[in-house]
Design a protein around this motif. Structure first.
Motif, PDB file in Angstrom:
ATOM      1  N   SER A  47       0.821  -1.203   0.000  1.00  0.00           N
ATOM      2  CA  SER A  47       0.000   0.000   0.000  1.00  0.00           C
ATOM      3  C   SER A  47       0.860   1.259   0.000  1.00  0.00           C
ATOM      4  O   SER A  47       1.674   1.467   0.896  1.00  0.00           O
ATOM      5  CB  SER A  47      -0.913  -0.010   1.231  1.00  0.00           C
ATOM      6  OG  SER A  47      -1.762   1.108   1.206  1.00  0.00           O
ATOM      7  N   GLY A  48       0.705   2.069  -1.051  1.00  0.00           N
ATOM      8  CA  GLY A  48       1.425   3.332  -1.145  1.00  0.00           C
ATOM      9  C   GLY A  48       2.881   3.237  -1.522  1.00  0.00           C
ATOM     10  O   GLY A  48       3.588   4.243  -1.525  1.00  0.00           O
ATOM     11  N   LEU A  75      -4.390  -6.188  -2.858  1.00  0.00           N
ATOM     12  CA  LEU A  75      -3.898  -5.569  -4.084  1.00  0.00           C
ATOM     13  C   LEU A  75      -3.787  -6.589  -5.208  1.00  0.00           C
ATOM     14  O   LEU A  75      -3.556  -7.771  -4.968  1.00  0.00           O
ATOM     15  CB  LEU A  75      -2.526  -4.929  -3.855  1.00  0.00           C
ATOM     16  CG  LEU A  75      -2.492  -3.728  -2.906  1.00  0.00           C
ATOM     17  CD1 LEU A  75      -1.054  -3.365  -2.567  1.00  0.00           C
ATOM     18  CD2 LEU A  75      -3.208  -2.548  -3.524  1.00  0.00           C
ATOM     19  N   ARG A 129       0.179  -2.918 -13.935  1.00  0.00           N
ATOM     20  CA  ARG A 129      -0.224  -1.890 -12.986  1.00  0.00           C
ATOM     21  C   ARG A 129      -1.133  -2.446 -11.916  1.00  0.00           C
ATOM     22  O   ARG A 129      -1.721  -3.516 -12.085  1.00  0.00           O
ATOM     23  CB  ARG A 129      -0.907  -0.733 -13.695  1.00  0.00           C
ATOM     24  CG  ARG A 129      -2.312  -1.046 -14.208  1.00  0.00           C
ATOM     25  CD  ARG A 129      -3.066   0.155 -14.784  1.00  0.00           C
ATOM     26  NE  ARG A 129      -2.444   0.677 -15.972  1.00  0.00           N
ATOM     27  CZ  ARG A 129      -1.918   1.899 -16.071  1.00  0.00           C
ATOM     28  NH1 ARG A 129      -1.951   2.724 -15.064  1.00  0.00           N
ATOM     29  NH2 ARG A 129      -1.365   2.291 -17.188  1.00  0.00           N
ATOM     30  N   ILE A 130      -1.248  -1.687 -10.855  1.00  0.00           N
ATOM     31  CA  ILE A 130      -2.228  -1.985  -9.823  1.00  0.00           C
ATOM     32  C   ILE A 130      -3.537  -1.393 -10.320  1.00  0.00           C
ATOM     33  O   ILE A 130      -3.608  -0.188 -10.595  1.00  0.00           O
ATOM     34  CB  ILE A 130      -1.803  -1.379  -8.468  1.00  0.00           C
ATOM     35  CG1 ILE A 130      -0.497  -2.040  -7.997  1.00  0.00           C
ATOM     36  CG2 ILE A 130      -2.907  -1.545  -7.438  1.00  0.00           C
ATOM     37  CD1 ILE A 130       0.115  -1.420  -6.766  1.00  0.00           C
ATOM     38  N   GLY A 132      -6.942   0.457 -10.963  1.00  0.00           N
ATOM     39  CA  GLY A 132      -7.569   1.597 -10.316  1.00  0.00           C
ATOM     40  C   GLY A 132      -6.591   2.661  -9.857  1.00  0.00           C
ATOM     41  O   GLY A 132      -6.994   3.722  -9.413  1.00  0.00           O
ATOM     42  N   SER A 133      -5.293   2.402  -9.970  1.00  0.00           N
ATOM     43  CA  SER A 133      -4.299   3.390  -9.548  1.00  0.00           C
ATOM     44  C   SER A 133      -3.934   4.292 -10.728  1.00  0.00           C
ATOM     45  O   SER A 133      -4.038   3.896 -11.879  1.00  0.00           O
ATOM     46  CB  SER A 133      -3.058   2.708  -8.994  1.00  0.00           C
ATOM     47  OG  SER A 133      -2.426   1.964 -10.014  1.00  0.00           O
ATOM     48  N   THR A 134      -3.511   5.499 -10.399  1.00  0.00           N
ATOM     49  CA  THR A 134      -3.128   6.442 -11.452  1.00  0.00           C
ATOM     50  C   THR A 134      -1.677   6.901 -11.330  1.00  0.00           C
ATOM     51  O   THR A 134      -1.148   7.503 -12.240  1.00  0.00           O
ATOM     52  CB  THR A 134      -4.042   7.687 -11.421  1.00  0.00           C
ATOM     53  OG1 THR A 134      -3.970   8.271 -10.122  1.00  0.00           O
ATOM     54  CG2 THR A 134      -5.490   7.308 -11.744  1.00  0.00           C
ATOM     55  N   GLY A 135      -1.021   6.613 -10.218  1.00  0.00           N
ATOM     56  CA  GLY A 135       0.353   7.055 -10.004  1.00  0.00           C
ATOM     57  C   GLY A 135       1.349   6.293 -10.850  1.00  0.00           C
ATOM     58  O   GLY A 135       1.185   5.098 -11.109  1.00  0.00           O
ATOM     59  N   GLN A 138       2.854   3.188  -9.368  1.00  0.00           N
ATOM     60  CA  GLN A 138       1.965   2.045  -9.216  1.00  0.00           C
ATOM     61  C   GLN A 138       1.889   1.197 -10.486  1.00  0.00           C
ATOM     62  O   GLN A 138       0.970   0.403 -10.666  1.00  0.00           O
ATOM     63  CB  GLN A 138       0.562   2.510  -8.810  1.00  0.00           C
ATOM     64  CG  GLN A 138       0.550   3.326  -7.534  1.00  0.00           C
ATOM     65  CD  GLN A 138       1.088   2.543  -6.350  1.00  0.00           C
ATOM     66  OE1 GLN A 138       0.510   1.551  -5.945  1.00  0.00           O
ATOM     67  NE2 GLN A 138       2.211   2.977  -5.810  1.00  0.00           N
ATOM     68  N   GLN A 139       2.864   1.411 -11.369  1.00  0.00           N
ATOM     69  CA  GLN A 139       2.948   0.632 -12.601  1.00  0.00           C
ATOM     70  C   GLN A 139       4.406   0.476 -13.004  1.00  0.00           C
ATOM     71  O   GLN A 139       5.254   1.233 -12.547  1.00  0.00           O
ATOM     72  CB  GLN A 139       2.173   1.320 -13.727  1.00  0.00           C
ATOM     73  CG  GLN A 139       2.804   2.623 -14.186  1.00  0.00           C
ATOM     74  CD  GLN A 139       2.014   3.295 -15.294  1.00  0.00           C
ATOM     75  OE1 GLN A 139       0.833   3.039 -15.463  1.00  0.00           O
ATOM     76  NE2 GLN A 139       2.657   4.151 -16.061  1.00  0.00           N
TER      77      GLN A 139
END
Length: 145
Positions: A47-48, A75, A129-130, A132-135, A138-139
């Motif tokens: 997470s994060g 995740l 990617r994870i 639903g993530s946009t960062g 996170q990919q």
């Protein structure tokens, strides 16, 4: 009539280049030979936290990808484009070997590690990617050359 043989000859002379494996003598194991193995790929689901670093793979080479979840959140990792660009040998979870025809994603409800072994096939840049993530962290981008 003479155009057909010329066209056939031209097609054979301009055949596409084939990516070479990492070693010259593959032996009995073929593409799975130990000399044809690239560096392991390490990904962390937390997470994060960043997923991992972008990697470049050689088409025709054998790789292992270790995906480790720390259990901080439920995740998943998705990348159907990447999974269609490889030949999956097996997925190992808790010493259980799975030989799938295809996968779309892997989800961790708790901590653990999944080891994927595969041969990179289709050149291009693919994203894992994870969902639903946009960062950007996170990919990862996986380029197959």
């Amino acid at each position: 009539m003479k155009l057909l043989p010329a066209a056939a000859l031209a097609c054979c002379l301009s055949a596409p280049a084939i990516a070479a494996p990492l070693c010259d003598d593959l032996g009995f194991a073929g593409l799975l030979a130990s000399c044809n193995r690239g560096e392991p790929i390490e990904l962390t689901l937390a997470s994060g936290q960043p997923l991992g670093e972008d990697v470049t793979l050689q088409s025709g080479a054998y790789y292992k990808m270790n995906i480790t979840a720390d259990g901080s959140a439920e995740l998943a990792l998705t990348g159907s484009e990447f999974f269609r660009a490889i030949w999956m040998n097996e997925i190992v979870i808790n010493k259980i070997e799975i030989r799938p025809m295809a996968i779309d994603s892997i989800e961790f409800d708790d901590e653990g590690t999944a080891e994927l072994s595969f041969i990179a096939i289709k050149p291009g840049t693919h994203i894992l990617r994870i969902p639903g993530s946009t960062g950007e962290s996170q990919q990862i981008r996986i380029s197959i050359q």
